[in-house]
Write an enzyme that holds these catalytic residues in place. Structure first.
Site, PDB file in Angstrom:
ATOM      1  N   ARG A  37      29.491  27.460  40.273  1.00  0.00           N
ATOM      2  CA  ARG A  37      30.424  27.489  39.879  1.00  0.00           C
ATOM      3  C   ARG A  37      30.529  26.172  38.892  1.00  0.00           C
ATOM      4  NH1 ARG A  37      36.680  27.707  42.119  1.00  0.00           N
ATOM      5  NH2 ARG A  37      35.722  25.704  42.978  1.00  0.00           N
ATOM      6  N   ASP A  74      36.104  39.670  38.494  1.00  0.00           N
ATOM      7  CA  ASP A  74      37.398  39.577  38.980  1.00  0.00           C
ATOM      8  C   ASP A  74      38.112  41.054  38.443  1.00  0.00           C
ATOM      9  OD1 ASP A  74      39.162  37.877  40.598  1.00  0.00           O
ATOM     10  OD2 ASP A  74      40.443  38.557  39.079  1.00  0.00           O
TER      11      ASP A  74
HETATM   12  O1  1CP Z   1      37.826  29.417  42.765  1.00  0.00           O
HETATM   13  C1  1CP Z   1      37.155  30.225  42.563  1.00  0.00           C
HETATM   14  O2  1CP Z   1      35.780  30.201  43.009  1.00  0.00           O
HETATM   15  C2  1CP Z   1      38.056  31.803  42.716  1.00  0.00           C
HETATM   16  C3  1CP Z   1      37.905  32.756  43.623  1.00  0.00           C
HETATM   17  C4  1CP Z   1      37.859  33.923  43.348  1.00  0.00           C
HETATM   18  C5  1CP Z   1      36.763  34.672  43.605  1.00  0.00           C
HETATM   19  C6  1CP Z   1      35.446  34.377  44.337  1.00  0.00           C
HETATM   20  C7  1CP Z   1      38.728  34.793  42.510  1.00  0.00           C
HETATM   21  C8  1CP Z   1      40.152  34.350  42.077  1.00  0.00           C
HETATM   22  N1  1CP Z   1      38.120  36.009  42.303  1.00  0.00           N
HETATM   23  C9  1CP Z   1      36.790  36.068  42.973  1.00  0.00           C
HETATM   24  C10 1CP Z   1      35.923  36.919  42.845  1.00  0.00           C
HETATM   25  C11 1CP Z   1      36.407  38.479  43.078  1.00  0.00           C
HETATM   26  N2  1CP Z   1      37.683  38.880  43.039  1.00  0.00           N
HETATM   27  C12 1CP Z   1      35.414  39.446  43.457  1.00  0.00           C
HETATM   28  C13 1CP Z   1      33.922  39.417  43.453  1.00  0.00           C
HETATM   29  C14 1CP Z   1      33.210  39.949  44.395  1.00  0.00           C
HETATM   30  C15 1CP Z   1      33.163  39.589  45.807  1.00  0.00           C
HETATM   31  O3  1CP Z   1      34.094  40.090  46.655  1.00  0.00           O
HETATM   32  O4  1CP Z   1      32.419  38.636  46.417  1.00  0.00           O
HETATM   33  C16 1CP Z   1      36.319  40.621  43.591  1.00  0.00           C
HETATM   34  C17 1CP Z   1      35.822  41.926  43.956  1.00  0.00           C
HETATM   35  C18 1CP Z   1      37.606  40.205  43.359  1.00  0.00           C
HETATM   36  C19 1CP Z   1      38.716  41.277  43.409  1.00  0.00           C
HETATM   37  C20 1CP Z   1      40.025  40.671  43.330  1.00  0.00           C
HETATM   38  N3  1CP Z   1      40.613  39.628  42.664  1.00  0.00           N
HETATM   39  C21 1CP Z   1      41.129  41.190  43.897  1.00  0.00           C
HETATM   40  C22 1CP Z   1      41.148  42.402  44.894  1.00  0.00           C
HETATM   41  C23 1CP Z   1      40.429  41.994  46.195  1.00  0.00           C
HETATM   42  C24 1CP Z   1      41.549  41.248  47.032  1.00  0.00           C
HETATM   43  O5  1CP Z   1      41.152  40.170  47.394  1.00  0.00           O
HETATM   44  O6  1CP Z   1      42.655  41.567  47.340  1.00  0.00           O
HETATM   45  C25 1CP Z   1      42.417  40.458  43.747  1.00  0.00           C
HETATM   46  C26 1CP Z   1      43.626  40.589  44.108  1.00  0.00           C
HETATM   47  C27 1CP Z   1      41.777  39.309  42.627  1.00  0.00           C
HETATM   48  C28 1CP Z   1      42.980  38.509  41.912  1.00  0.00           C
HETATM   49  C29 1CP Z   1      42.457  37.024  42.423  1.00  0.00           C
HETATM   50  N4  1CP Z   1      41.477  36.559  41.663  1.00  0.00           N
HETATM   51  C30 1CP Z   1      41.128  35.279  42.300  1.00  0.00           C
HETATM   52  C31 1CP Z   1      42.106  35.073  43.108  1.00  0.00           C
HETATM   53  C32 1CP Z   1      42.179  34.081  44.138  1.00  0.00           C
HETATM   54  C33 1CP Z   1      43.066  36.374  43.356  1.00  0.00           C
HETATM   55  C34 1CP Z   1      44.113  36.833  44.258  1.00  0.00           C
HETATM   56  C35 1CP Z   1      45.096  35.487  43.882  1.00  0.00           C
HETATM   57  C36 1CP Z   1      46.477  36.209  44.198  1.00  0.00           C
HETATM   58  O7  1CP Z   1      47.033  37.270  44.444  1.00  0.00           O
HETATM   59  O8  1CP Z   1      47.475  34.974  43.838  1.00  0.00           O
END
Ligand code: 1CP
Length: 344
Positions: A37, A74
């Site tokens: 990253r 994402d």
């Molecule tokens: O700083 C970082 O590196 C960011 C953290 C991060 C990651 C690793 C985010 C930000 N997204 C992801 C990748 C991601 N997101 C995947 C990749 C595959 C894996 O699972 O390894 C997937 C499937 C998602 C899906 C996702 N994004 C969801 C649904 C699943 C869940 O966790 O409920 C949601 C709600 C998101 C939005 C999101 N993106 C990132 C964050 C921290 C969030 C949620 C934050 C919030 O609601 O405030």
């Protein structure tokens, strides 16, 4: 292909050792993820850099040999491709330009236009298809319309579903138009993912639990049913995992009503309850509480075995109840996998 353990579970086969993968398995708990990253610059650049996104998808596969790899992307890339601004505040999470008026919904880019922005995501899948071990299943995904809409309406996540509930109440037509646009665009996005190599699709409805009564039918069940029917018509035999997180009693019958081949359950329901009420209908994925990967010890082993045993009489994919957290210990992940594969 049909020999892969995940695909066998999704066809309803009961296996002595369940296949295993983890939500957020490519993530900040892994030092190699943090390094890649940093190389990409930031999270969004990582998502759109196909070589590096494929690299972080592969990292947990190399380290642990999970049975599935999930595309690194994402759920908020789709609204971005529809023309809404997206950025990540360091240490806070995603932020979006809000979408709350009829004019803003009407101004979203047409479905055909999303592929230009999302082309690097499809390229990530093509690389993964080539690079993954033969036994590893490649999972593509999208957010469900309700969950994506909550972020678009509030401009942020976490405890911010209030805005979506308000729009639903105060300007029903605009709210429904947004859900419809997201439903159609999600079909196009996921279909392109399948064409690029995704073998299974997972639909994340992370905020389904905040829907009540008739809203569950209208905004969780119906959009999922529409998306799944369209995908299966275009890609016969495509397995789909639905995750209406915190749906509680709404998990019962969800697969039948939507056409999903598997229901992922969070850890607010016990594995015994999910085995009795959901697994008797369909394959279940879940549901170890993610905090065990932080705290470890005997509790981790005991709870892992508990989940495996509770689901041992039906089709099961072992997973967490939600994503692994950044403070998890990578060694605990190995201990969990060993406990699953030792047969619970
Ligand atoms: O700083 C970082 O590196 C960011 C953290 C991060 C990651 C690793 C985010 C930000 N997204 C992801 C990748 C991601 N997101 C995947 C990749 C595959 C894996 O699972 O390894 C997937 C499937 C998602 C899906 C996702 N994004 C969801 C649904 C699943 C869940 O966790 O409920 C949601 C709600 C998101 C939005 C999101 N993106 C990132 C964050 C921290 C969030 C949620 C934050 C919030 O609601 O405030």
């Amino acid at each position: 292909m049909s020999e892969k353990k995940i695909l066998r579970a999704l066809r309803g086969e009961v296996q002595p050792v369940p296949p295993v993968w983890m939500m957020r398995q490519a993530g900040r708990y892994l030092p190699e993820y943090r390094a890649t990253r940093a190389e990409a610059g930031d999270f969004l650049r990582l998502c759109y850099n196909s070589e590096l996104a494929a690299e972080v998808t592969l990292q947990p596969i190399r380290r642990y040999g999970f049975d599935a790899a999930i595309l690194f992307a994402d759920i908020l890339l789709l609204p971005q491709a529809l023309g809404r601004e997206l950025w990540f505040e360091t240490g806070e999470g995603p932020r979006m330009e809000t979408t709350t008026s009829a004019a803003e919904v009407a101004g979203l880019r047409p479905d055909e236009a999303i592929h230009e922005t999302l082309a690097p995501v499809y390229q990530t899948l093509r690389i993964l298809k080539r690079e993954l071990p033969a036994e590893t299943t490649l999972i593509g995904f999208a957010g469900a319309p309700w969950t994506v809409a909550t972020y678009m309406i509030a401009g942020r996540g976490k405890e911010e579903q209030a805005g979506a509930h308000r729009l639903k109440r105060e300007d029903r037509a605009t709210f429904e138009a947004l859900i419809d646009r997201l439903t159609g665009a999600t079909i196009e996005y996921l279909s392109a993912q399948v064409e690029a190599g995704a073998e299974v699709i997972k639909l994340f409805d992370s905020w389904a639990g905040s829907l009540k009564g008739q809203d569950v039918q209208d905004f969780a069940v119906k959009p999922a049913a529409k998306i799944i029917a369209a995908l299966k018509a275009r890609h016969p035999g495509l397995p789909v995992i639905a995750f209406p997180r915190e749906a509680g009693a709404g998990y019962i019958g969800f697969a039948g009503a939507t056409g999903a081949d598997c229901v992922a359950v969070d850890n607010s329901v016990s594995p015994e309850w999910a085995a009795e009420h959901v697994q008797k209908e369909i394959c279940v994925q879940g549901n170890l509480a993610p905090h065990h990967l932080v705290t470890g010890g005997e509790d981790l082993i005991r709870e892992t075995r508990h989940v495996v045993r509770a689901f041992s009489k039906g089709p099961h994919i072992f997973n967490l109840g939600h994503g692994i957290t950044p403070d998890a210990d990578p060694d605990n992940v190995q201990r969990m996998i060993d406990a699953v594969r030792e047969g619970g």
